[in-house]
Scaffold this motif. Structure first.
Motif, PDB file in Angstrom:
ATOM      1  N   ALA A   1     118.263  46.037  14.758  1.00  0.00           N
ATOM      2  CA  ALA A   1     118.602  44.623  14.896  1.00  0.00           C
ATOM      3  C   ALA A   1     119.701  44.472  15.938  1.00  0.00           C
ATOM      4  CB  ALA A   1     119.038  44.052  13.551  1.00  0.00           C
ATOM      5  N   VAL A   2     119.328  44.036  17.132  1.00  0.00           N
ATOM      6  CA  VAL A   2     120.265  43.939  18.255  1.00  0.00           C
ATOM      7  C   VAL A   2     121.039  42.629  18.170  1.00  0.00           C
ATOM      8  CG1 VAL A   2     120.472  43.905  20.767  1.00  0.00           C
ATOM      9  CG2 VAL A   2     118.738  45.345  19.685  1.00  0.00           C
ATOM     10  N   GLU A   3     122.334  42.722  18.393  1.00  0.00           N
ATOM     11  CA  GLU A   3     123.211  41.549  18.280  1.00  0.00           C
ATOM     12  C   GLU A   3     123.600  41.012  19.657  1.00  0.00           C
ATOM     13  OE1 GLU A   3     127.612  40.251  16.552  1.00  0.00           O
ATOM     14  OE2 GLU A   3     127.036  42.374  16.628  1.00  0.00           O
ATOM     15  N   PRO A   4     123.307  39.741  19.961  1.00  0.00           N
ATOM     16  CA  PRO A   4     123.901  39.120  21.141  1.00  0.00           C
ATOM     17  C   PRO A   4     125.404  38.975  20.948  1.00  0.00           C
ATOM     18  CG  PRO A   4     121.948  37.907  20.398  1.00  0.00           C
ATOM     19  CD  PRO A   4     122.316  38.865  19.303  1.00  0.00           C
ATOM     20  N   GLU A   5     126.155  39.480  21.905  1.00  0.00           N
ATOM     21  CA  GLU A   5     127.612  39.565  21.776  1.00  0.00           C
ATOM     22  C   GLU A   5     128.268  38.906  22.987  1.00  0.00           C
ATOM     23  OE1 GLU A   5     131.137  40.961  19.853  1.00  0.00           O
ATOM     24  OE2 GLU A   5     129.072  41.230  19.187  1.00  0.00           O
ATOM     25  N   PRO A   6     129.143  37.909  22.799  1.00  0.00           N
ATOM     26  CA  PRO A   6     129.813  37.283  23.944  1.00  0.00           C
ATOM     27  C   PRO A   6     130.483  38.321  24.846  1.00  0.00           C
ATOM     28  CG  PRO A   6     130.259  36.038  21.948  1.00  0.00           C
ATOM     29  CD  PRO A   6     129.542  37.294  21.514  1.00  0.00           C
ATOM     30  N   GLY A   7     130.249  38.184  26.136  1.00  0.00           N
ATOM     31  CA  GLY A   7     130.828  39.100  27.105  1.00  0.00           C
ATOM     32  C   GLY A   7     129.990  40.315  27.406  1.00  0.00           C
ATOM     33  N   HIS A   8     128.958  40.572  26.594  1.00  0.00           N
ATOM     34  CA  HIS A   8     128.095  41.726  26.813  1.00  0.00           C
ATOM     35  C   HIS A   8     126.936  41.367  27.735  1.00  0.00           C
ATOM     36  CE1 HIS A   8     129.244  44.465  23.193  1.00  0.00           C
ATOM     37  NE2 HIS A   8     130.301  43.815  23.650  1.00  0.00           N
ATOM     38  N   LEU A   9     126.225  42.383  28.196  1.00  0.00           N
ATOM     39  CA  LEU A   9     125.009  42.128  28.969  1.00  0.00           C
ATOM     40  C   LEU A   9     124.055  41.266  28.159  1.00  0.00           C
ATOM     41  CD1 LEU A   9     123.119  42.755  31.426  1.00  0.00           C
ATOM     42  CD2 LEU A   9     122.257  44.681  30.060  1.00  0.00           C
ATOM     43  N   LEU A  10     123.806  41.681  26.919  1.00  0.00           N
ATOM     44  CA  LEU A  10     122.948  40.899  26.023  1.00  0.00           C
ATOM     45  C   LEU A  10     123.866  40.006  25.197  1.00  0.00           C
ATOM     46  CD1 LEU A  10     119.867  42.289  24.103  1.00  0.00           C
ATOM     47  CD2 LEU A  10     121.258  40.408  23.221  1.00  0.00           C
ATOM     48  N   ALA A  11     124.045  38.771  25.678  1.00  0.00           N
ATOM     49  CA  ALA A  11     125.043  37.871  25.106  1.00  0.00           C
ATOM     50  C   ALA A  11     124.443  36.702  24.340  1.00  0.00           C
ATOM     51  CB  ALA A  11     125.938  37.324  26.222  1.00  0.00           C
ATOM     52  N   THR A  12     123.187  36.365  24.598  1.00  0.00           N
ATOM     53  CA  THR A  12     122.599  35.144  24.057  1.00  0.00           C
ATOM     54  C   THR A  12     121.217  35.432  23.478  1.00  0.00           C
ATOM     55  OG1 THR A  12     121.489  34.552  26.125  1.00  0.00           O
ATOM     56  CG2 THR A  12     123.771  33.795  25.851  1.00  0.00           C
ATOM     57  N   LEU A  13     120.694  34.448  22.774  1.00  0.00           N
ATOM     58  CA  LEU A  13     119.323  34.566  22.267  1.00  0.00           C
ATOM     59  C   LEU A  13     118.320  34.708  23.411  1.00  0.00           C
ATOM     60  CD1 LEU A  13     119.375  31.912  19.399  1.00  0.00           C
ATOM     61  CD2 LEU A  13     119.270  34.398  19.164  1.00  0.00           C
ATOM     62  N   ALA A  14     118.558  34.008  24.509  1.00  0.00           N
ATOM     63  CA  ALA A  14     117.678  34.151  25.670  1.00  0.00           C
ATOM     64  C   ALA A  14     117.672  35.588  26.170  1.00  0.00           C
ATOM     65  CB  ALA A  14     118.105  33.203  26.788  1.00  0.00           C
ATOM     66  N   ASP A  15     118.827  36.228  26.164  1.00  0.00           N
ATOM     67  CA  ASP A  15     118.909  37.618  26.595  1.00  0.00           C
ATOM     68  C   ASP A  15     118.151  38.539  25.639  1.00  0.00           C
ATOM     69  OD1 ASP A  15     120.514  36.991  28.800  1.00  0.00           O
ATOM     70  OD2 ASP A  15     122.369  37.233  27.656  1.00  0.00           O
ATOM     71  N   PHE A  16     118.209  38.252  24.346  1.00  0.00           N
ATOM     72  CA  PHE A  16     117.437  39.051  23.385  1.00  0.00           C
ATOM     73  C   PHE A  16     115.953  38.980  23.711  1.00  0.00           C
ATOM     74  CE2 PHE A  16     114.736  38.867  19.592  1.00  0.00           C
ATOM     75  CZ  PHE A  16     114.850  40.188  19.167  1.00  0.00           C
TER      76      PHE A  16
END
Length: 326
Positions: A193-208
């Protein structure tokens, strides 16, 4: 897990970053029937001043349904000897106490005593990325041995040292690093279960959704989503309740705390801006079956008191009743 890395201050932002790419809106089929019975947990990263045994007994006494277990040196150390034996003991204790579990991998210095959350899946050094992959593979095995609902992880921040890492390379590293972990998750039948994390490459639901497509859409029982409700308030264009509805088909883990718009700071309930009853109603209407885990990693000094206050708040928000610990 989680909280912002020390290399990135909790600065205010006026608008959330544009998504890497427009998310696909094709949802996978769901087979689980809806339920209104939410199951609440508390993260051990907010109870680091307690021994694991004491933390588990506390949560059971307070009436929690489970625990978000961060693999770290003070609780279940993933790098110390006899991991299988120690995991077996924890599994028995969880069973005795009637607690479910999700395995979390956001420990600050578990791999490197000098680099917070380092090395990551985006590290320029292949050996660094491999160390993080090995940790996640161990986490999948621990989760299988514990009967956990999911294994949580996040991408890490894009390296900006010299030479700076471009976005396309960062996504390539992330997808390549996760491939063997997803294979292990599929074999173990424990979703990652990957978490969108502010400031990370994967930061948002769109990024997921971008990552999901890069990996060929393995399905939510292999590649699922950790949705942090506070992060939705901090960063997403939609409301937290709408984020729950949009993410529902992929939800495999939920973290919950209060937060303010544009400020990545995990707050106790009532100290931020989130309207929680619609969020809890959306989770119940979605038929979410996993744990909803209180995530207060910087409040361990007041962990027992906040654990009590948090379960009371969540029960009130769902109309549940339950005895508090003596």
């Amino acid at each position: 897990m989680s909280e912002p890395p020390t290399t990135e201050p909790s600065a205010r932002t006026t608008e959330p970053p544009a998504p890497t790419t427009a998310p696909s809106i094709t949802a996978p089929p769901t087979t689980e029937p809806p339920t209104t019975a939410l199951r609440f947990g508390y993260g051990t990263n907010g109870l680091t001043d307690l021994r694991l045994e004491d933390a588990l007994v506390l949560l059971a006494d307070l009436g929690y349904d489970g625990v978000g277990l961060t693999l770290d040196h003070m609780h279940l150390d993933p790098l110390a000897p006899d991991l299988a034996t120690r995991t077996s003991r924890v599994a028995r204790r969880l069973g005795d106490l009637g607690l479910g579990v999700t395995v979390e991998t956001g420990a600050r210095y578990v791999l490197d005593p000098r680099r917070k959350h380092g090395p990551s899946l985006l590290d320029p050094d292949p050996d660094g990325r491999a160390a993080r992959v090995r940790l996640l593979l161990r986490a999948v095995q621990v989760a299988a041995d514990l009967g956990a609902h999911a294994v949580h992880c996040f991408s890490g921040i894009t390296p900006h040292d010299v030479p700076s890492t471009d976005t396309a390379t960062a996504w390539e590293r992330l997808a390549g690093s996760l491939a063997p972990v997803l294979d292990a998750a599929a074999t173990a039948r424990v979703p990652l279960a990957v978490e969108p994390e502010p400031g990370h490459l994967l930061a948002t639901l769109a990024d997921f959704h971008h990552l999901r497509r890069l990996l060929g859409d393995p399905g939510p029982d292999i590649l699922g989503l950790t949705l942090d409700i506070g992060h939705c308030q901090c960063l997403e264009p939609a409301t937290p309740a709408d984020c729950v509805r949009d993410a529902a088909p992929w939800l495999r883990h939920v973290q919950i705390e209060d937060m303010r718009r544009g400020v990545h700071e995990h707050l106790p309930f009532g100290e931020g801006e989130i309207d929680f009853p619609p969020v809890l109603e959306a989770l119940a209407a979605a038929g979410y079956q996993g744990l909803t885990v209180v995530e207060l990693p910087r409040h361990s000094h007041a962990g027992p008191e906040l654990a009590r206050a948090s379960i009371d708040f969540l029960r009130q928000g769902t109309g549940m009743r339950g005895a508090t610990a003596p």
